[in-house]
Design an enzyme around this catalytic site. Sequence first.
Site, PDB file in Angstrom:
ATOM      1  N   ASP A 246      85.053  44.443  -3.495  1.00  0.00           N
ATOM      2  CA  ASP A 246      84.425  45.111  -2.361  1.00  0.00           C
ATOM      3  C   ASP A 246      85.270  44.809  -1.116  1.00  0.00           C
ATOM      4  OD1 ASP A 246      82.121  46.375  -1.024  1.00  0.00           O
ATOM      5  OD2 ASP A 246      81.904  44.402  -0.121  1.00  0.00           O
TER       6      ASP A 246
ATOM      7  N   LYS B 156      86.076  50.970  -2.685  1.00  0.00           N
ATOM      8  CA  LYS B 156      84.801  51.416  -3.233  1.00  0.00           C
ATOM      9  C   LYS B 156      84.025  52.144  -2.148  1.00  0.00           C
ATOM     10  CE  LYS B 156      81.310  48.467  -3.226  1.00  0.00           C
ATOM     11  NZ  LYS B 156      80.455  47.308  -3.532  1.00  0.00           N
TER      12      LYS B 156
ATOM     13  N   THR C 160      72.696  44.654  -9.215  1.00  0.00           N
ATOM     14  CA  THR C 160      72.489  45.484 -10.409  1.00  0.00           C
ATOM     15  C   THR C 160      73.671  45.405 -11.365  1.00  0.00           C
ATOM     16  OG1 THR C 160      73.562  47.400  -9.435  1.00  0.00           O
ATOM     17  CG2 THR C 160      71.200  47.145  -9.020  1.00  0.00           C
TER      18      THR C 160
ATOM     19  N   GLY D 137      76.351  47.119 -10.932  1.00  0.00           N
ATOM     20  CA  GLY D 137      77.084  48.390 -10.857  1.00  0.00           C
ATOM     21  C   GLY D 137      78.503  48.227 -10.323  1.00  0.00           C
TER      22      GLY D 137
END
Length: 331
Positions: free
Chosen positions: A184, A207, A239, A241
């Site tokens: 990230d 991202k 999560t 993801g």
Amino acid sequence: MPVLHSARHDRMKYGDIKLYTGTSCPELATRIAAHMGLPLCERQIIQFPNENLFIQLQSSVRGQDCYAIQTTSAPVHRNLMELLILMQTLRLDSAARVTAVVPYLCYARSDKKDQPRIPITARLVADMIEVAGADRYLFLDLHAGQIQGFFSIPGDVLTAFYILIDYLKAKKPTMKNPVVVTADLGFAKKARNFAVSMDVPLAFIEKRRISNDSKAQALTMIGDVRDRDAVIVDDEIDTGGSMIQAVNLAKDNGARNVYVVFVHPVFSGNAAERLAALPVAEFITTDTVPIPPEKMAFFGGRLTQLSVAPLLGEVIQRANEGRSVGELFNE
Ligand code: R5P
């Protein structure tokens, strides 16, 4: 009339350390207490049939230096209310000082009004912590450092970086051409610290989060991971993801072994199961959030959980004695 004076009170400005905990992270609280050679203080926590909570301390904290240890992972609202009620209870029993020790702070991702008609819930949580009676806070790896600005009380925001980096440095000789990859861009600065400390290159995953439904999309790998061991770092896995996309992207770009390193193992829903299915050599995280045994089992020994208890214990001790916390990290 003689002036009451005690040499002990010159030394112990805030009274004795009293460690309290809610029900969210009993193992971590026990580890902190064990590290400090102190007991966890007795308290009663009851949930009534209407879900209202009741807390009662089993001994007086008048004039004492109290620490309310409570992580605010799921069940978030129950854990947050326990923290708030515990601190108000300590305050109303005339604690000399109350510190909120929150290894993982909930709502930290709601830290700005970046769409119309939305709240800044991290600010609301900060206000609630203060109103409940905290004089100070102790957090670990806040999602965004600026959240400190939501508080008007002092506190320490610690990092598990040193714990994770020591582990990675010891592991480095077993890795082939390692490269640190940030999952990230918001974590890029911290990822660079990992890369510098490990003395390895850094790659980035660009991202873009495209909706509010917790789904993120990893787009591009910037940097070279081909035939290298990729150490993917992030602050939290919720999560899963973002991390699943990051691991797949690293593999698609030719990474050899993949290591996944993150501070907060939030593991919402079936994240643990989905992560465990990935081609990852090792998951390395901390105990800021407890991992239930059934989720741990998915990883079959591939998840290493390093404890932040010695760090928190040392900082609590220093806070009580009025000693510098920065000098712990050579600051
Ligand atoms: C994002 O801003 C954070 O650094 C993490 O990448 C994110 O919180 C992980 O969330 P999830 O596991 O739901 O993708």
